[in-house]
Design a protein around this motif. Structure first.
Motif, short mmCIF file in Angstrom:
data_model
loop_
_atom_site.label_atom_id
_atom_site.label_comp_id
_atom_site.label_asym_id
_atom_site.label_seq_id
_atom_site.Cartn_x
_atom_site.Cartn_y
_atom_site.Cartn_z
N LYS A 197 9.86 -7.55 6.51
CA LYS A 197 9.30 -8.11 7.74
C LYS A 197 7.83 -8.50 7.58
N LEU A 198 7.16 -7.88 6.63
CA LEU A 198 5.72 -8.11 6.47
C LEU A 198 5.39 -9.16 5.40
N TYR A 204 2.51 -10.02 -0.29
CA TYR A 204 3.58 -9.12 -0.67
C TYR A 204 3.79 -8.08 0.43
N GLY A 205 5.04 -7.66 0.59
CA GLY A 205 5.29 -6.58 1.53
C GLY A 205 4.78 -5.26 1.01
N LEU A 206 4.93 -5.04 -0.31
CA LEU A 206 4.53 -3.78 -0.95
C LEU A 206 4.00 -4.02 -2.35
N LEU A 207 2.92 -3.35 -2.68
CA LEU A 207 2.44 -3.22 -4.05
C LEU A 207 2.44 -1.74 -4.40
N ALA A 279 -1.42 -8.07 0.33
CA ALA A 279 -0.27 -7.17 0.45
C ALA A 279 -0.42 -6.39 1.74
N ALA A 280 0.71 -6.11 2.38
CA ALA A 280 0.68 -5.37 3.64
C ALA A 280 0.69 -3.86 3.43
N MET A 281 1.28 -3.42 2.30
CA MET A 281 1.38 -1.99 2.00
C MET A 281 1.05 -1.76 0.53
N LEU A 282 0.49 -0.59 0.27
CA LEU A 282 0.13 -0.21 -1.10
C LEU A 282 0.46 1.26 -1.31
#
Length: 443
Positions: A197-198, A204-207, A279-282
């Motif tokens: 969703k992000l 990127y949604g996640l790194l 990125a939205a999350m790490l």
């Protein structure tokens, strides 16, 4: 190119193991093959009026706290002067440190970041046995989590900081997508949904930081046990299978996280990318604070929130969270100045390391005021963090672990899952090979 990079890493890891293994076979039983503690000198300086020079090896950039720590010590202790040497906490960096420890180069004190690295150094005889140091009670000063760092019921270093690993969240992106900060007890299926969703064409949604890449499978095996009831390897368990498949799908199906080969070969600066809004999350540890708090070199205007490292499944039992204590400060058993080094180690652990708090390294000693450490961490950037999720996750209390698996087995595991993430090997073969190679080390 990808294959060459992977082979280079494997060769470096093998060389490091060879050096330590060969040297360790000539040492004593307790990692104390150098001068015995207490016999290195008549005074901290070795001889009356003589000035001692010590070297401390650590992985944190000098400007992120170590320089201030060393400057404070050197000002207060003209008879014992310390030099800080930075090494990168990766395979080549650890090889550099291990070589210095074994070949008699200047390496009086050093910081260990994993139990497996410390174990190898104990086996090689370059970590001083602290069991006879009655002037400092590690259990009392650091609390019950310190015992996770014991080897053979002995300490070979002082755990100096509170370890933390979590998911960093761009709260502005969450708000724009209508997503709440995740609950503490979330799963990788939840994270995958968030990442989908992000993600955008430019985000990127996640790194995942390399140091946190195996956080969930490590926490899973810490709860399951590294071996099955019959004593065979548990590296082929179903939870690992689901976790590895989920990450693979995020790479190649969802495209919400980078392909492994791309991330490794390009040496992707994941913390910088997160702070730049790419990125939205790490998934990373508290060490990212040193960059997140540096608004000059890493400017950003969004608020950061936090979530725990997810479980594999909601009904997963005995899951352990990456955390506990870390940054274990050891004295080289081959140092010519063990008394002076031990004097520095106690000072560092009981408050001397406080300047490191601004970069996220919160001292674990009961002698340190936690509020003072918190103030240093958030000084000037209070408005950049969601304080509710920070208090709940970053400073929360969760069942933690230190993975007790030989470094060689972890290196072999990495070689196998890398093949899967590079699409050179299927998942069932990957799990089978990880268990087989682990079983060889068990034997």
């Amino acid at each position: 190119m990808k294959r060459k990079g992977w082979l280079k890493t494997a060769l470096i890891t093998t060389l490091a193991a060879t050096i330590l293994g060969a040297c360790g076979s000539n040492g004593g039983n307790n990692g104390n093959t150098g001068a015995s503690p207490g016999t290195a000198s008549e005074s901290p300086a070795g001889k009356p009026g003589e000035k001692v020079k010590l070297t401390l090896w650590g992985a944190v950039p000098a400007e992120a706290g170590p320089k201030a720590v060393i400057d404070n010590w050197n000002k207060e202790n003209p008879d014992i002067q310390v030099e800080y040497i930075r090494y990168v906490n990766d395979d080549p960096g650890n090889l550099k440190l291990d070589t210095a420890l074994m070949t008699g180069q200047d390496a009086d004190l050093y910081i260990n970041y994993t139990l497996t690295r410390l174990q190898k150094r104990v086996d090689a005889g370059v970590a001083m046995d602290l069991s006879n140091k009655i002037d400092y009670n590690i259990d009392d000063q650091m609390g019950p989590d310190a015992a996770q760092w014991k080897i053979g019921d002995k300490y070979y270093g002082i755990p100096t900081k509170k370890n933390m690993a979590f998911i960093w969240l761009n709260k502005d992106m969450l708000d724009a997508a209508g997503l709440p900060i995740p609950a503490v007890d979330w799963t990788w299926d939840d994270l995958r949904e968030y990442a989908n969703k992000l993600k955008t064409d430019k985000v990127y949604g996640l790194l995942q930081h390399d140091a946190a890449f195996t956080a969930t499978i490590d926490g899973t095996i810490a709860g399951l046990g590294v071996t099955k009831p019959d004593g065979t390897s548990n590296f082929d368990n179903d939870l690992w299978k689901k976790q590895l498949q989920t990450v693979h799908d995020m790479m190649f199906v969802d495209k919400s996280t980078p392909e492994y080969g791309e991330q490794v070969t390009s040496k992707m600066p994941v913390d910088t990318m997160f702070l730049k809004g790419e990125a939205a999350m790490l998934s990373a540890g508290e060490f990212i604070f040193r960059n997140a708090n540096d608004l000059t070199n890493f400017p950003h205007d969004f608020k950061i929130a936090f979530a725990t490292i997810p479980k594999v499944t909601a009904d997963q039992k005995d899951y352990k969270y990456p955390g506990g204590l870390g940054d274990v400060l050891s004295v080289n058993a081959k140092s010519k100045h063990q008394d002076a080094a031990w004097r520095f180690a106690k000072w560092y652990a009981d408050g001397g390391m406080l300047p490191m708090a601004s970069g996220g390294r919160i001292p674990s000693s009961k002698s340190v005021d936690n509020k003072q450490a918190m103030d240093l961490l958030l000084k000037g950037v209070e408005d950049k963090y969601d304080t509710e999720s920070m208090n709940k996750v970053v400073f929360g209390q969760f069942p933690s672990f230190q993975l007790s698996v030989p470094q060689q087995a972890l290196d072999a595991r990495k070689e196998e899952y890398e093949k899967f993430f590079l699409n050179e090997q299927d998942l069932d073969t990957t799990l089978k090979n990880m268990a087989k190679r682990h079983q060889e080390y068990i034997k």
